[in-house]
Design a protein around this motif. Structure first.
Motif, short mmCIF file in Angstrom:
data_model
loop_
_atom_site.label_atom_id
_atom_site.label_comp_id
_atom_site.label_asym_id
_atom_site.label_seq_id
_atom_site.Cartn_x
_atom_site.Cartn_y
_atom_site.Cartn_z
N ASP A 111 11.58 2.53 -0.66
CA ASP A 111 11.87 1.50 0.34
C ASP A 111 12.13 0.16 -0.34
O ASP A 111 13.09 -0.55 -0.06
CB ASP A 111 10.72 1.36 1.33
N ASN A 125 12.84 10.45 9.66
CA ASN A 125 11.57 9.75 9.78
C ASN A 125 10.37 10.68 9.66
O ASN A 125 9.34 10.32 9.08
CB ASN A 125 11.52 9.00 11.11
N ASP A 126 10.49 11.91 10.18
CA ASP A 126 9.34 12.82 10.12
C ASP A 126 9.05 13.26 8.68
O ASP A 126 7.89 13.39 8.28
CB ASP A 126 9.54 14.04 11.03
N LYS A 145 9.85 11.41 6.03
CA LYS A 145 9.36 10.20 5.38
C LYS A 145 7.88 9.99 5.66
O LYS A 145 7.10 9.66 4.75
CB LYS A 145 10.17 8.99 5.87
N LYS A 146 7.46 10.21 6.90
CA LYS A 146 6.04 10.08 7.25
C LYS A 146 5.19 11.08 6.47
O LYS A 146 4.09 10.75 6.01
CB LYS A 146 5.85 10.30 8.75
N TRP A 156 6.63 5.89 0.03
CA TRP A 156 7.83 6.72 -0.14
C TRP A 156 8.32 6.61 -1.58
O TRP A 156 9.18 5.82 -1.91
CB TRP A 156 8.92 6.29 0.84
N ASP A 190 13.81 16.00 12.97
CA ASP A 190 14.60 14.77 12.96
C ASP A 190 15.93 14.98 12.25
O ASP A 190 16.97 14.47 12.69
CB ASP A 190 13.83 13.63 12.29
#
Length: 569
Positions: free
Chosen positions: A138, A156-157, A159-160, A169, A180
């Motif tokens: 990021d 996003n899922d 990445k989480k 990350w 996603d």
């Protein structure tokens, strides 16, 4: 007065057109200047000497081109043209994780690092993150490539899940697939939906050509005894291929203790969870012990040559290429390119092979957002952070993913919907030379399932034969499927409990012991060696490790809403 007024009007008109002409000329000059500046910048970018970066990987069987080519008809040449970088590759044939650990200590750190850490066996991901020498992606992207697509469309899922694992990350994962991501890239057909649900590479496959020659029915191999009988028939038949004896059963080379053992144990009903819902190491399960007994019988009956236990992946693939292998049990991904090269559309799978104990076969599949397989990190020591992040953005972009398949019009074509069709020329591709299809760290499973039609060809990764073989186990109505997401152990978790060294020592001990067990003289010696192995591993601290893993499993099971319960025991 009328003449004066007319004169003034004429002067005004002349003045207006003069000013307009000046403005137009000024705009033209400015436009020409801007275009000249852009052309100069473009020329400088294209003619500038490419930056050479170091790329290290501990995935010993990954085999991209080791010499970087500037040929525009290779993926390396395309990458360099579009990103201004080229790579010096470093992929040790063994002990890659150990060598990388030494690099972290010495400070001689590569620009790009790609690792695979199955089951946190080496804890190398945790070491990289905790070293403080890896970029948070990021931060890196926002600083050096703020317009990157990765800030907008990275799922996003996933990445989480990465942030949960690493605290940030830090890694770009390969072979990504998630809910996603599938919203961005919907599967092109039900074929890919089913493949996502059932596919797993670790399984058994048999040579249909030799099956037919020996007069054996595939269905007869669906029990342990039926498979052993078939292996004996193959051995006794003295079948030959090109003058060489047929190999009745090939295990996954030196990976057998991981892939082959995991697959046999699963088909024989072994799990990491007991009947009370408590975590326990797989070696404690009766399915694991029975898998050892099966392999021991196969060695003593001459179905498996003990030399197979030390073969590298290339040797395993070469054996498949030869056409001499009747049955292979292990990671089928190690044979895919062999299938392409030698035109072998005859592999089939009898899975599940039902254990003689009557245990139900169990298939654990990770249905929660996956953190992928190969993990790529960017070192803070790189002198070219702007270049390297723009390369990462390109490789993961639509443009880069299309380019990874070859040159449009030569290696592939696109239909009106943007779907990829590999040409005959593309099918001949040698990824070890051209680089097309070679850069696995950027494989995007959901993207691939979106841009390819369901295959009609038997051969190749994702082809009909590959899918039939790798989904047979999970598709069977006899197999019990469960979500094993809660079994994931976060990197560094065991170390945080002060058990990291014990885990490494136990893993090395068990790996050495199972080789002795498999080559024992009879089942009586197998039993004695197995009991001693379990007793010794427990005394080394395996029970304490299991307690720690049980706690995190139950915590994650509650958070995910996934109940964990042993099926057979």
């Amino acid at each position: 007065m009328k003449k004066l007024s007319l004169l003034l009007i004429l002067l005004c008109v002349v003045t207006v057109f003069s000013l307009a002409g000046c403005e137009t000329q000024t705009q033209t000059q400015t436009s020409n200047t801007n275009q000249a500046t852009q052309d100069t910048a473009k020329t400088e970018e294209e003619t500038a000497e490419p930056v050479t970066l170091n790329w290290f990987s501990d995935v010993s069987f990954w085999n991209p081109p080791m010499t970087w080519s500037s040929d525009p008809n290779t993926f390396m040449g395309i990458i360099t043209k579009k990103t201004g970088v080229k790579f010096s590759m470093n992929i040790p044939p063994q002990d890659g994780a150990t060598k990388l650990s030494l690099m972290l200590v010495s400070g001689d750190i590569p620009d790009v690092i790609t690792v695979a850490d199955p089951g946190n066996a080496t804890n190398i991901i945790s070491k990289l993150v905790k070293s403080g020498k890896m970029w948070d992606l990021d931060e890196l992207i926002k600083k050096y490539d703020p317009n990157s697509h990765l800030l907008k469309d990275f799922p996003n899922d996933i990445k989480k899940a990465l942030i949960k694992r690493d605290g940030g990350w830090y890694a770009f994962p390969s072979h990504i697939s998630s809910d996603d991501l599938r919203k961005t890239y919907p599967p092109s057909s039900q074929y890919y939906i089913d493949r996502n649900k059932y596919q797993f590479n670790d399984t058994i496959m048999v040579n249909g050509k030799l099956l037919k020659q020996a007069g054996i029915e595939l269905s007869s191999l669906s029990t342990e005894q039926g498979l052993l009988d078939a292996l004996k028939k193959i051995k006794d038949s003295n079948l030959k291929v090109n003058g060489a004896d047929v190999i009745p059963l090939l295990v996954d080379g030196k990976n057998y203790w991981d892939t082959t053992m995991r697959s046999i144990t699963s088909q024989f009903g072994g799990m990491n969870v007991d009947k009370n819902g408590n975590y326990r190491d797989l070696i404690y399960s009766s399915g694991y012990k029975h898998a050892l007994e099966f392999l021991n019988k196969s060695v003593n009956e001459g179905f498996i040559d003990p030399s197979e236990l030390t073969m590298d992946t290339n040797a395993t693939a070469a054996a498949i290429v030869s056409g001499r292998v009747f049955a292979f049990w292990g990671n089928t991904a190690n044979t895919h390119y062999a299938d392409i090269q030698t035109n072998q559309p005859y592999w089939q799978s009898p899975a599940p092979v039902l254990s003689s104990t009557g245990a139900k076969p169990v298939f654990g599949k990770h249905y929660s957002p996956s953190v992928g397989w190969m993990q790529t990190f960017i070192s803070k020591t790189t002198k070219e952070p702007e270049k390297v992040i723009k390369w990462l953005s390109y490789m993961s972009s639509n443009e880069g993913l299309y380019d990874s398949n070859g040159i449009e019009g030569i290696n592939y074509t696109l239909d009106k919907n943007g779907m990829i069709d590999i040409t005959d020329e593309g099918a001949k591709n040698d990824h070890t030379k051209t680089g097309f299809w070679a850069y696995w760290p950027f494989s995007n499973t959901s993207w691939e399932n979106h841009v390819f039609e369901a295959p009609t060809d038997q051969l190749g990764p994702g082809g009909l034969m590959d899918t039939a073989v790798t989904t047979a186990f999970a598709r069977s109505e006899k197999t019990v499927i469960f979500d094993n997401s809660a079994l994931d152990v976060p990197p560094g978790y065991i170390q945080s409990k002060g058990l990291g060294n014990q885990e490494t020592e136990i893993r090395n001990f068990v790996q050495a012991e199972i080789a002795k067990i498999i080559t024992a003289k009879d089942l009586s010696e197998v039993d004695a060696l197995y009991n001693n192995m379990v007793k010794k591993a427990t005394s080394m601290g395996l029970d304490k490790i299991d307690e720690a893993k049980d706690a995190i499993m139950k915590q994650q099971s509650k958070e995910m809403g996934i109940p964990m319960m042993g099926i057979n025991e």
